[in-house]
Design an enzyme around this catalytic site. Structure first.
Site, PDB file in Angstrom:
ATOM      1  CG  HIS A 132      -0.300   0.375   2.483  1.00 48.68           C
ATOM      2  ND1 HIS A 132       0.500  -0.501   3.180  1.00 48.68           N
ATOM      3  CD2 HIS A 132      -0.290   1.540   3.179  1.00 48.68           C
ATOM      4  CE1 HIS A 132       0.966   0.101   4.261  1.00 48.68           C
ATOM      5  NE2 HIS A 132       0.502   1.340   4.286  1.00 48.68           N
ATOM      6  CG  HIS A 161      -0.328   5.996   2.046  1.00 50.90           C
ATOM      7  ND1 HIS A 161      -1.635   5.570   1.954  1.00 50.90           N
ATOM      8  CD2 HIS A 161       0.150   5.512   3.217  1.00 50.90           C
ATOM      9  CE1 HIS A 161      -1.940   4.873   3.039  1.00 50.90           C
ATOM     10  NE2 HIS A 161      -0.866   4.824   3.818  1.00 50.90           N
TER      11      HIS A 161
END
Length: 160
Positions: free
Chosen positions: A66, A82
């Site tokens: 992620h 992110h």
């Protein structure tokens, strides 16, 4: 050399989608620039490769896929990508690692593959902040708005 010598660096968009100011990210940690200045991409709803926004060393690659961090070759710029909001909770579902922590990467190199429709189906926002985590390095960020292709310029950073 007073007033001269400010370095500018182009930073690529890691995904295809729509560019946004980091202040528009629906998460106060990013929107309030607690992690640093930057920009965000609302990715197109398709499976995409998340690209390195700069050339450098992949200093952090979360096993969940992620998020990742790169320290740039050129000026030591530290960049965090992110993918999505609260996507760590997915424990890697919808993500595939394409690189390894510690790798030297080139701008535009795929780091992670993300299944954006899957992220959305799991009720997570796929908006992807790209932030410069060493606040002392960055004077300003200039980012266009509108549609962007992965690997095209996402912003220009003026370094202190």
């Amino acid at each position: 050399m007073f007033g001269f010598g400010k370095k500018k660096q182009s930073v690529l968009s890691p995904l295809s989608g729509k560019l946004h100011a980091v202040t528009e990210v629906p998460d106060p940690v990013f929107a309030q620039k607690m992690l640093g200045e930057g920009f965000a991409v609302q990715p197109d709803e398709q499976v995409q490769e998340v690209l390195a926004p700069i050339s450098g060393k992949l200093i952090k690659l979360f096993k969940t896929g992620h998020a990742f961090g790169i320290v740039g070759d050129e000026n030591g710029l530290e960049v965090l990508v992110h993918v999505g909001i609260d996507t760590v909770q997915l424990k890697g579902e919808g993500f595939e690692l394409l690189a390894c922590e510690g790798d030297t990467v080139s701008a535009g190199q795929p780091i992670v593959r993300v299944d954006v429709p899957k992220i959305i189906s799991l009720e997570k926002d796929p908006i992807t902040p790209v932030v410069f985590t060493k606040k002392a390095q960055v004077e300003s960020v200039s980012s266009p708005s509108g549609d962007v292709k992965a690997g095209a310029k996402g912003c220009t950073v003026t370094l202190k």
